[in-house]
Design a protein around this motif. Structure first.
Motif, PDB file in Angstrom:
ATOM      1  N   MET A  86       0.845  -1.199   0.000  1.00  6.81           N
ATOM      2  CA  MET A  86       0.000   0.000   0.000  1.00  6.81           C
ATOM      3  C   MET A  86       0.870   1.235   0.000  1.00  6.81           C
ATOM      4  SD  MET A  86      -2.552  -1.349   2.871  1.00  6.81           S
ATOM      5  CE  MET A  86      -2.765  -3.106   2.899  1.00  6.81           C
ATOM      6  N   PHE A  87       0.381   2.267  -0.663  1.00  7.26           N
ATOM      7  CA  PHE A  87       1.155   3.503  -0.776  1.00  7.26           C
ATOM      8  C   PHE A  87       0.374   4.645  -0.132  1.00  7.26           C
ATOM      9  CE2 PHE A  87       3.240   7.109  -2.579  1.00  7.26           C
ATOM     10  CZ  PHE A  87       4.566   6.696  -2.688  1.00  7.26           C
ATOM     11  N   LEU A  88       1.020   5.367   0.778  1.00 12.00           N
ATOM     12  CA  LEU A  88       0.315   6.424   1.526  1.00 12.00           C
ATOM     13  C   LEU A  88       0.614   7.800   0.941  1.00 12.00           C
ATOM     14  CD1 LEU A  88       1.179   5.124   5.120  1.00 12.00           C
ATOM     15  CD2 LEU A  88      -0.965   4.806   3.852  1.00 12.00           C
ATOM     16  N   MET A  89      -0.426   8.542   0.637  1.00 16.82           N
ATOM     17  CA  MET A  89      -0.242   9.875   0.062  1.00 16.82           C
ATOM     18  C   MET A  89      -1.356  10.810   0.552  1.00 16.82           C
ATOM     19  SD  MET A  89       1.053   9.986  -3.830  1.00 16.82           S
ATOM     20  CE  MET A  89       1.665  11.515  -4.547  1.00 16.82           C
ATOM     21  N   PRO A  90      -1.283  11.215   1.822  1.00 17.83           N
ATOM     22  CA  PRO A  90      -2.364  12.034   2.391  1.00 17.83           C
ATOM     23  C   PRO A  90      -2.140  13.533   2.191  1.00 17.83           C
ATOM     24  CG  PRO A  90      -0.809  11.415   4.108  1.00 17.83           C
ATOM     25  CD  PRO A  90      -0.247  10.885   2.830  1.00 17.83           C
ATOM     26  N   GLU A  99      -9.886   0.081   6.205  1.00 20.91           N
ATOM     27  CA  GLU A  99     -10.651  -0.507   5.094  1.00 20.91           C
ATOM     28  C   GLU A  99      -9.712  -1.259   4.152  1.00 20.91           C
ATOM     29  OE1 GLU A  99     -13.360   1.679   2.215  1.00 20.91           O
ATOM     30  OE2 GLU A  99     -13.770   2.670   4.123  1.00 20.91           O
ATOM     31  N   ALA A 100      -8.561  -0.650   3.888  1.00 19.10           N
ATOM     32  CA  ALA A 100      -7.575  -1.279   3.003  1.00 19.10           C
ATOM     33  C   ALA A 100      -7.058  -2.569   3.637  1.00 19.10           C
ATOM     34  CB  ALA A 100      -6.426  -0.314   2.722  1.00 19.10           C
ATOM     35  N   LEU A 101      -6.821  -2.532   4.945  1.00 15.58           N
ATOM     36  CA  LEU A 101      -6.321  -3.739   5.617  1.00 15.58           C
ATOM     37  C   LEU A 101      -7.362  -4.855   5.557  1.00 15.58           C
ATOM     38  CD1 LEU A 101      -4.560  -2.141   8.710  1.00 15.58           C
ATOM     39  CD2 LEU A 101      -3.472  -3.574   6.972  1.00 15.58           C
ATOM     40  N   PHE A 102      -8.622  -4.466   5.673  1.00 21.33           N
ATOM     41  CA  PHE A 102      -9.716  -5.425   5.592  1.00 21.33           C
ATOM     42  C   PHE A 102      -9.719  -6.090   4.208  1.00 21.33           C
ATOM     43  CE2 PHE A 102     -14.284  -6.460   5.220  1.00 21.33           C
ATOM     44  CZ  PHE A 102     -14.386  -7.249   6.354  1.00 21.33           C
ATOM     45  N   ALA A 103      -9.578  -5.263   3.175  1.00 21.73           N
ATOM     46  CA  ALA A 103      -9.559  -5.807   1.813  1.00 21.73           C
ATOM     47  C   ALA A 103      -8.317  -6.664   1.580  1.00 21.73           C
ATOM     48  CB  ALA A 103      -9.594  -4.663   0.793  1.00 21.73           C
ATOM     49  N   TYR A 104      -7.214  -6.257   2.184  1.00 19.09           N
ATOM     50  CA  TYR A 104      -5.952  -6.989   2.018  1.00 19.09           C
ATOM     51  C   TYR A 104      -6.078  -8.414   2.552  1.00 19.09           C
ATOM     52  CZ  TYR A 104      -0.966  -8.100   2.619  1.00 19.09           C
ATOM     53  OH  TYR A 104       0.270  -8.701   2.575  1.00 19.09           O
ATOM     54  N   ALA A 105      -6.893  -8.550   3.602  1.00 17.56           N
ATOM     55  CA  ALA A 105      -7.044  -9.856   4.228  1.00 17.56           C
ATOM     56  C   ALA A 105      -7.802 -10.845   3.328  1.00 17.56           C
ATOM     57  CB  ALA A 105      -7.781  -9.693   5.559  1.00 17.56           C
ATOM     58  N   TRP A 136      -8.286  -8.293  -2.924  1.00 15.88           N
ATOM     59  CA  TRP A 136      -7.037  -7.536  -3.054  1.00 15.88           C
ATOM     60  C   TRP A 136      -6.493  -7.608  -4.486  1.00 15.88           C
ATOM     61  CZ3 TRP A 136      -5.683  -3.750  -0.231  1.00 15.88           C
ATOM     62  CH2 TRP A 136      -4.398  -3.208  -0.347  1.00 15.88           C
ATOM     63  N   GLN A 137      -6.497  -8.819  -5.011  1.00 17.37           N
ATOM     64  CA  GLN A 137      -5.973  -8.962  -6.385  1.00 17.37           C
ATOM     65  C   GLN A 137      -6.836  -8.195  -7.379  1.00 17.37           C
ATOM     66  OE1 GLN A 137      -4.804 -12.826  -7.649  1.00 17.37           O
ATOM     67  NE2 GLN A 137      -3.073 -12.833  -6.237  1.00 17.37           N
ATOM     68  N   ARG A 138      -8.108  -8.149  -7.101  1.00 19.82           N
ATOM     69  CA  ARG A 138      -9.009  -7.399  -7.978  1.00 19.82           C
ATOM     70  C   ARG A 138      -8.629  -5.906  -7.959  1.00 19.82           C
ATOM     71  NH1 ARG A 138     -14.493  -8.405  -9.849  1.00 19.82           N
ATOM     72  NH2 ARG A 138     -14.846  -6.684 -11.277  1.00 19.82           N
ATOM     73  N   ILE A 139      -8.414  -5.387  -6.760  1.00 23.08           N
ATOM     74  CA  ILE A 139      -8.034  -3.971  -6.646  1.00 23.08           C
ATOM     75  C   ILE A 139      -6.714  -3.738  -7.379  1.00 23.08           C
ATOM     76  CG2 ILE A 139      -7.521  -2.065  -5.061  1.00 23.08           C
ATOM     77  CD1 ILE A 139      -9.018  -3.572  -2.869  1.00 23.08           C
ATOM     78  N   GLN A 140      -5.764  -4.637  -7.140  1.00 26.11           N
ATOM     79  CA  GLN A 140      -4.457  -4.488  -7.792  1.00 26.11           C
ATOM     80  C   GLN A 140      -4.597  -4.485  -9.311  1.00 26.11           C
ATOM     81  OE1 GLN A 140      -2.599  -7.916  -5.722  1.00 26.11           O
ATOM     82  NE2 GLN A 140      -0.930  -6.506  -5.211  1.00 26.11           N
ATOM     83  N   ARG A 141      -5.373  -5.450  -9.802  1.00 30.53           N
ATOM     84  CA  ARG A 141      -5.516  -5.558 -11.274  1.00 30.53           C
ATOM     85  C   ARG A 141      -6.261  -4.355 -11.840  1.00 30.53           C
ATOM     86  NH1 ARG A 141      -5.827 -11.535 -10.497  1.00 30.53           N
ATOM     87  NH2 ARG A 141      -3.734 -12.160 -11.140  1.00 30.53           N
TER      88      ARG A 141
END
Ligand code: ADP
Length: 474
Positions: A367-371, A432-438, A443-448
């Motif tokens: 994950m990349f953080l850019m706030p 939320e991202a950690l939840f999806a990562y699990a 996760w692969q869907r988001i990545q793709r």
């Protein structure tokens, strides 16, 4: 159509941020869509000798401050398009590219030298594409000269705003030294009792652009206009937003020579190896099941580091890793150092600038953080998307234009974004991202979804050509 791009920095000759990436890549992309383009940029002490091919002009005499400055122009095509590098040692051979009291004079000189060079080359370009305050001087010079000077009569100027926060202000009493004695010029620079090169560029150029659509609106508001929002509103009918492209020859996880393993949207397996080696490189214990959060940035207020400081503890509490590459303000460098001392088995830091490591972080992180407080375009979130590293960003400027929120119901989206500049909102998205990562499939869907997006320069270059054509018709 002939286009001259003038910029204070350009990859690979020099770079401190996104401006360098854009100015280096755009001329090449223009060439690829059939535009005859050349780039003019300073030759800094930092410009590597291998990029200087030969001396094109040994005696570039620039009328300057009532005398003559004997500069040179080197030639190169190291960025894939014809480039002239202005060599003026007293101005550009310094320890850093910016940060001097007389920066306004250095870039007033550069602007004038670039136009002197164009004249010396013999044919005026149809479009002179200027970038940020450093080149605002050239906008005024062309607007003024073309009234009486046949050479510039048919030349039009486009001024791109990469960052409104830097405006190149200086005392108006210096204007005459740089050849701006006329009423027209003094008015163009005049801003709250001093002279602003950014304002001059905004006022004197034929058309304006910003590096994302959303940023084009934001600079028309007091919050992001830095006192010039009235002017951007006034010129809104001449302003367009074009999102920067990504150079996929340089940023491609399938071929990137900086990576220990390769991958693409169809086969992500190489990413795990990149993650393993990244943790190793940062001397962290390797546990591939834990997510790696990453940050690569100049450590300045703009980048939302104070939000990062507020959420770092919570991220570590989830057992995740955090790696950071960057340098800048001391308070932020100290923060990263303290975090690393506090959790040496979870935090990896590299203080400084390291292009090669930036590639390995993009590939190895999850994950990349850019706030960011504000972000005219932002490049790292686009690199992240291509490298299957899911961006968590604040919905401002180019971040809002390029990152789409993940939607569990429809399976669409490529990242996570939040609105208000608040740590709790940022943290919500992180969880939320950690939840999806699990969930491996999600996760692969988001990545793709992210990896398949085309933010190529070809798209951006076509939009610039439209802008140039429009500018010539006005
Ligand atoms: P900005 O221009 O405001 O710095 P951008 O996201 O538009 O932000 O561009 C930043 C560029 O600089 C990206 O290419 C990023 O990878 C690079 N960068 C920033 N800091 C570092 C660093 N410490 N090491 C390597 N690359 C960096």
């Amino acid at each position: 159509m002939r286009v001259a791009v003038i910029s204070a920095e350009a990859v690979p000759y020099s770079k401190t941020g996104g401006l360098g990436d854009v100015a280096g890549a755009l001329p090449k992309a223009l060439k690829a869509v059939g535009i005859d383009s050349l780039l003019i940029t300073p030759c800094y002490w930092q410009t590597k000798g291998e990029y200087i091919w030969h001396t094109a002009i040994d005696d570039l005499y620039v009328n300057w401050r009532g005398g003559t400055y004997h500069a040179k122009a080197f030639y190169s095509e190291a960025n894939g398009s014809p480039t002239f590098l202005i060599d003026a040692p007293s101005y550009f051979h310094r320890d850093s590219i910016y940060g001097y009291r007389e920066d306004h004079e250095r870039f007033a000189f550069f602007s004038h030298a670039a136009l002197t060079l164009l004249r010396r080359l013999g044919t005026a370009p149809d479009i002179v594409h200027l970038n940020d305050w450093h080149t605002g001087f050239a906008a005024v010079e062309i607007a003024e000269s073309r009234r009486w000077d046949a050479f510039w009569r048919n030349t039009r100027t486009v001024f791109s705003i990469h960052n409104m926060a830097y405006q190149g202000g200086f005392g108006s009493e210096e204007l005459w030294k740089f050849g701006f004695g006329s009423e027209f010029a003094r008015n163009a620079f005049a801003f709250n009792g001093y002279a602003s090169a950014m304002k001059a560029g905004l006022e004197a150029s034929d058309t304006l652009s910003t590096v994302s659509r959303r940023y084009g609106y934001e600079i028309q508001t007091p919050e992001n206009g830095y006192g010039l929002d009235w002017l951007t509103r006034l010129r809104a009918d001449r302003l367009v937003g074009i999102t920067n492209g990504v150079d996929y020859e340089v940023w491609n996880p399938a071929t990137d020579p900086e990576l220990p393993a390769h991958f693409d949207a169809n086969d992500l397996s190489g990413k795990a190896e990149c993650k393993r080696q990244l943790l190793d490189e940062f001397h962290l214990p390797v546990d591939l099941s834990r997510p790696v959060f990453a940050s690569i940035t100049r450590l300045t207020d703009q980048k939302g580091i104070d939000l990062m400081m507020q959420v770092a503890g919570e991220i570590l509490a989830t057992g995740s890793y955090i790696v950071s590459l960057g340098s800048g303000e001391k308070r932020y460098e100290d923060f990263w150092q303290r975090l690393r001392d506090h959790a040496p088995r979870q935090v990896g830091i590299y203080r400084g600038y390291n292009e090669s490591l930036a590639h390995r972080i993009e590939a190895g992180a999850d994950m990349f953080l850019m706030p960011s407080k504000f972000e005219p375009c932002g490049l790292n979130q686009m690199y992240s998307l291509r490298y299957g590293t899911v961006p968590i960003v604040r919905a401002v400027g180019g971040l809002d234009d390029t990152v789409e929120n993940w939607d569990t119901v429809t399976g669409t989206g490529n990242g996570f974004k939040f609105g208000p500049y608040r740590a709790d909102r940022f943290l919500e998205r992180i969880y939320e991202a950690l939840f999806a990562y699990a969930d491996r499939d999600s996760w692969q869907r988001i990545q793709r979804n992210g990896m398949s997006i085309d933010n190529s320069w070809e798209n951006a270059a076509r939009k610039y050509v439209e802008l140039y054509n429009w500018t010539l018709r006005l």
